[in-house]
Design a protein around this motif. Structure first.
Motif, PDB file in Angstrom:
ATOM      1  N   HIS A  35       8.210 -14.338  22.897  1.00 38.23           N
ATOM      2  CA  HIS A  35       6.943 -15.024  22.659  1.00 38.23           C
ATOM      3  C   HIS A  35       6.875 -15.489  21.219  1.00 38.23           C
ATOM      4  CE1 HIS A  35       4.707 -12.616  26.016  1.00 38.23           C
ATOM      5  NE2 HIS A  35       5.792 -13.193  26.439  1.00 38.23           N
TER       6      HIS A  35
ATOM      7  N   LYS B 262       4.298 -16.841  18.382  1.00 35.28           N
ATOM      8  CA  LYS B 262       2.851 -16.897  18.131  1.00 35.28           C
ATOM      9  C   LYS B 262       2.611 -17.620  16.812  1.00 35.28           C
ATOM     10  CE  LYS B 262       1.646 -12.743  20.532  1.00 35.28           C
ATOM     11  NZ  LYS B 262       1.938 -11.350  20.332  1.00 35.28           N
TER      12      LYS B 262
ATOM     13  N   THR C  71      -0.068 -19.153  21.756  1.00 33.20           N
ATOM     14  CA  THR C  71       1.075 -18.331  22.133  1.00 33.20           C
ATOM     15  C   THR C  71       2.042 -19.176  22.937  1.00 33.20           C
ATOM     16  OG1 THR C  71      -0.403 -16.475  22.366  1.00 33.20           O
ATOM     17  CG2 THR C  71       1.789 -16.220  23.256  1.00 33.20           C
TER      18      THR C  71
ATOM     19  N   LEU D 208       5.555 -19.500  25.103  1.00 33.07           N
ATOM     20  CA  LEU D 208       6.324 -18.604  25.953  1.00 33.07           C
ATOM     21  C   LEU D 208       7.739 -19.074  26.122  1.00 33.07           C
ATOM     22  CD1 LEU D 208       3.702 -18.148  28.754  1.00 33.07           C
ATOM     23  CD2 LEU D 208       4.124 -16.690  26.817  1.00 33.07           C
TER      24      LEU D 208
END
Lengths: 348, 647
Positions: free
Chosen positions: A176, A178, A191, A193
């Protein structure tokens, strides 16, 4: 392109060029940090003008493995350790190192210390991430961290990079990414992915186009992310057969990216072929420099995966942990207790 | 207390009064021993003083900084040798082997240079000197092995190579010569004639002639005569085109000329020149008298052979060696190094290796030399012990490497080339390496998966996951569980998370559960966890109908562990009470069935349940009445609703 290999009796985890004294100058000094040894060290090396091997100028002991080093200014750098501490060193013009400041418990687990895994800097502050999942912002002049952003869920964070002066992207072992805005009090703005829980091992930001971030993954694939469109990576290209340990954009020629991995390869990704000149006739009829208004990394060629990859270092049986490039010289550190130096790396 | 082994009795004692008379030890790692005082259960001894645990580790020269470079470079050469030998025809082995042997030698020489440089800077002088001597011995032995075993020239004439060997290892005469020639009056220098003799003994005729020409009497007859003899000495060239027989004739002719001139008294005016001529004639006594210039018996041997039998073959070397040793002082004064060289001259490989182990206290040299010799000799059938010996020595070497915190990766690379026992050891070692942090674990996993050691990967992931769990880092724990592809461990983790939820009422690591992806399917419990989290998301989004369907399917599919049913039913409560009927009649029946089962189980287990279960049970029992009421209301509502829709 010539490759030299020098054996240095320690496994090298991080190599970094010292920034040149002027913006267009050359640099011939670099630092290395070792890992996994009984007594780890940070060393300063000088590259001679001639074809010889680099020579060691100074050595300083370091507690714990050196997991990352970043220069904050031209003569100060921070080193993150596997014992959870971050130390600030001064690297003066006589190539002598001195510890200036130390934050010993920057990263902790319950009851013990957590390794610091990566550092980033915007010239002013230091961002540090570790296996405890926390993002710690440090000011070189203060003993107490300015801000500690704790992660929820307790996943190790492996990489951090500044994309703007107050925005930071972190990548964790789940893959992930961020984006954190440090000015605001709330948590991540977005966020991103990566499918399948593939860890992201390193991030690099484009030197001029700040919305572009390259992420090296555990499956050996390089993902190019455009931060303006965060739903999926712009492209994912595979080249390594093992996890990527470091990703670097060439600071002067950002259409070249270098990655090194645990499979012992060091790959040069060359997107300059997709650089197209602008057809808008400008007043002086000059061509835009590559990496300028048309970003080669976001072109359709790259999206297709049509990008030249060249293996720079001949087969190494052990992982190559770190790479850094400045001008036309590239340095890499490997677990074979050796430093590789490649001159004239951009000219084939 | 002390400990000693059979062959080399070295003793160390631990100064601790508590430990005397009661020492006990266990293996603590790959090469460390944990020693502590032993408590006898039958005696009630009072122990005074602190009880300490001692860790005894062996230290090897291989762990010094100089040796590290040697180890790393040697690894590269070793691996390229194994690969080359596989690819190349057996007939072409020799060039590969000679190249690799020279690579090893240059590594050793580079190491020696490093040490000389280090000596000027810092460091333990004694240790550096000892290292330097060790490396010198290794290089000496290796170059002799190269000459005698690996780089055999056709025809078996080895004197030329032996002469080169002596010249490169005994440089005193060159140093003396330089010293002498730099002085103002060379011929008056005290070392002048010694330098001349030394050069002649090493076959450096040009140097000797150069020095003699600086003598003020260089134009006189004796000097001119000796100069001619030195100039005309024949040297055998392997590829020179001259056959052995012809060379022998020429050489004997030359030597008889030397003898004639000596007998005719050409050098009666200058006794030093007479000595030189006697050397040229191969006069044993003269050569022996000059032993001080030669230091060692092998120098003496080569010099003697140069002037007595230049066509010597390998099988004669042994007797020549014995003669030389006798001159030097006999068997008593031989050192272990001499034994190695002697064994090499006898072409006895096993003895060479054995003696090497006596001389050198580390296994680096013997392991690599045995490997080289094994590939050299591998084709002949009378050396059957070599492959096993090679394997055993390399395994010993690797076991020293893997006991070091940093050199284990190199050890694993060596094990790839040691057959089945190497693979077994590789697996064992990878499983036992300490996992200090994530990056080390990743590297171990990478090495293990490259070699298809799936059990090691699973093992490492389990350890990391378990550790993460104990530190409360559920996200990392689940990641390691998923990575290990181990259903049992992942189920365990999922259960831990669910139980935490039951106690705390919320998910600590909700984000990671949202994005498990295909990893969810690894274990039933994990799938349930993921789906349950999905239910939460749907509920929060207001998507009650789908949420209800999901919830009921979760309950009816029995994916949920039993302790979690109360939570699920309680989650169903607000859905049952919602304004619009979201749970159909069928679904209500399912819920009622579940409640019924739960009630039965709870009452059965009532007496044996632990405190936590009691707490949840009691909380549940309170809600049960509420639940039953809601269920029956909903059932009524649903039947009516469905009935009216049908109509």
């Amino acid at each position: 392109m010539e490759v030299t290999k020098k054996y240095v009796a320690r496994k090298i985890k991080t190599v970094r060029w010292k920034p040149p004294t002027t913006d267009y100058g050359r640099t011939d000094v670099f630092i290395t940090g070792s890992w996994d040894d009984l007594d780890n060290v940070v060393e300063v090396w000088q590259v001679p003008e001639t074809e010889e091997d680099p020579s060691r100028l100074h050595q300083l002991p370091h507690l714990g493995s050196v997991n990352d080093m970043q220069y904050i200014t031209r003569d100060m750098f921070a080193a993150g350790s596997s014992n959870g501490g971050v130390k600030l060193y001064q690297h003066d013009s006589s190539n002598h190192l001195e510890e200036k400041m130390s934050w010993d418990r920057a990263h902790t687990f319950v009851g013990s210390s957590a390794p610091c895994t990566a550092l980033a800097t915007n010239g002013d502050q230091i961002a540090s991430v570790g296996e405890d999942g926390n993002l710690v912002i440090l000011n070189p002049n203060q003993k107490i961290p300015i801000r500690t952003i704790e992660s929820v869920g307790g996943c190790s964070v492996y990489a951090v990079v500044y994309v703007r002066a107050s925005e930071v992207v972190t990548a964790n072992m789940q893959g992930h990414l961020k984006l954190w805005d440090l000015r605001s009090a709330q948590s991540a703005r977005a966020t991103l992915l990566s499918p399948d829980q593939i860890a992201v091992c390193d991030l690099a930001s484009h030197p001029t186009q700040q919305h572009l971030v390259a992420a090296g993954g555990e499956d050996g694939a390089l993902a190019i992310w455009d931060m303006r469109n965060t739903s999926q990576p712009f492209t994912i290209i595979s080249a390594h057969s093992g996890p990527i340990s470091e990703v670097r954009f060439h600071p002067g020629a950002p259409e070249h990216v270098f990655t090194c991995g645990l499979d012992g390869q060091l790959i040069h990704w060359d997107a300059s072929a997709s650089a197209r000149p602008t057809h808008i006739p400008s007043f002086k009829n000059t061509r835009d420099p590559s990496g300028g208004s048309i970003n080669v990394w976001l072109s359709s060629d790259v999206a297709r995966g049509a990008i030249e990859t060249v293996s720079v270092i001949p087969y190494s049986p052990l992982p190559i942990n770190s790479v850094d490039v400045e001008g036309s010289t590239l340095i890499a550190g490997s677990d074979n207790e050796a430093i590789y130096m490649v001159r004239q790396v951009l000219l084939y | 207390m002390s400990a000693f082994s059979k062959n080399t009795s070295r003793t160390w004692s631990i100064q601790d009064p508590v430990i005397t008379n009661r020492m006990h030890g266990i293996i603590g790692g790959v090469s460390s021993l944990l020693v502590f005082p032993h408590k006898d259960h039958y005696k009630d001894d009072r122990v005074e003083g602190k009880i300490k645990l001692y860790q005894v580790e062996s230290f090897s020269w291989l762990w010094s900084r100089q040796a590290r470079k040697l180890i790393n470079e040697a690894m590269g050469t070793f691996i390229s040798l194994q690969d080359a030998v596989k690819e190349v025809e057996p007939d072409d082995y020799k060039s590969v082997l000679v190249k690799k042997c020279r690579e090893y030698r240059s590594m050793i020489q580079a190491c020696v240079e490093d040490i000389t440089m280090c000596r000027e800077c810092e460091g333990d002088q004694e240790e550096l000197t000892a290292s330097g001597q060790l490396l010198y011995k290794m290089e000496l032995i290796l170059s002799l092995i190269e000459i005698l075993f690996i780089d055999k020239k056709p025809g078996g004439m080895i004197l030329g190579q032996l002469l080169m060997w002596i010249r490169s290892h005994f440089t005193q005469c060159i140093e003396k010569k330089n010293e002498v020639m730099e002085s103002d009056h060379p011929h008056q220098h005290s070392a002048y004639w010694e330098a001349v003799y030394g050069s002649v003994l090493q076959g450096r005729m040009e140097d000797a002639r150069h020095m003699l020409s600086n003598h003020p009497f260089a134009d006189t007859d004796p000097f001119l005569s000796i100069d001619e003899l030195l100039r005309k000495m024949p040297f055998y060239q392997v590829y020179g085109g001259v056959s052995v027989a012809e060379f022998t004739v020429r050489w004997q002719h030359w030597q008889s000329e030397c003898e004639r001139r000596l007998q005719e008294g050409h050098y009666s005016t200058c006794h030093q020149l007479q000595t030189v001529c006697k050397i040229l004639c191969g006069d044993q006594k003269t050569i022996n008298n000059l032993i001080d210039l030669m230091d060692t018996w092998y120098h003496l041997m080569v010099s003697t052979l140069l002037f007595t039998c230049p066509t010597v073959k390998l099988f004669r070397l042994h007797s020549a060696a014995q003669d030389a040793i006798a001159c030097v002082g006999g068997e008593q004064s031989t050192t272990p190094l001499d034994h190695v060289l002697l064994a090499a001259m006898e072409a006895d490989i096993l003895q060479v290796i054995k003696e090497c182990q006596q001389v050198l206290d580390n296994t680096w040299f013997t392991a690599h030399v045995t490997d080289l010799l094994c590939h050299t000799m591998g084709q002949t059938t009378d050396q059957k012990f070599l492959p096993e010996l090679r394997e055993s020595l390399l395994l010993d070497y690797v076991s020293v490497l893997v006991s070091h915190c940093s050199l284990w990766q190199i050890g694993i690379l060596y094990l790839d080339h040691l057959g089945p026992s190497g693979i077994a050891m590789s697996q064992t070692v990878l499983q036992r390496l300490p996992l200090t942090d994530d990056s080390r674990a990743h590297k171990i996993i990478q090495m293990a998966s490259d070699r298809n050691f799936d059990s090691v990967v699973v093992g490492v992931c389990r350890v990391m996951g378990r550790r993460a769990l104990s530190q409360g880092r559920l996200g990392s724990a689940i990641w390691w569980g998923v990575r290990s592809r181990d259903a049992a461990f992942t189920s365990h983790l999922a259960h831990q998370i669910l139980q935490k939820y039951v106690v705390e009422g919320r998910f600590e690591s909700s984000q990671l559960l949202d994005d498990l992806g295909p990893a969810m399917l690894l274990s039933d419990t994990l799938t349930f966890l993921g789906k349950y989290r999905e239910f939460h998301m749907m509920y929060q989004d207001g998507n009650f109908r789908d949420a209800a369907v999901l919830l009921v399917s979760l309950i009816s599919s029995k994916l949920a562990p039993e302790y979690f049913w109360p939570v699920l039913l309680l989650d169903a409560l607000p859905l049952l009470k919602s304004e619009e009927p979201v749970i159909s009649a069928e679904q209500t029946y399912e819920l009622m069935y579940c409640l019924h089962n739960l009630h039965n189980h709870a009452s059965k287990r009532g007496k044996q349940s632990s405190l936590e279960n009691e707490a949840t049970c009691s909380a549940f029992l309170e809600k049960e009445i509420d639940l039953r009421l809601a269920l029956s209301n909903n059932l009524a509502r649903a039947i009516i609703h469905e009935g009216s829709v049908d109509n």
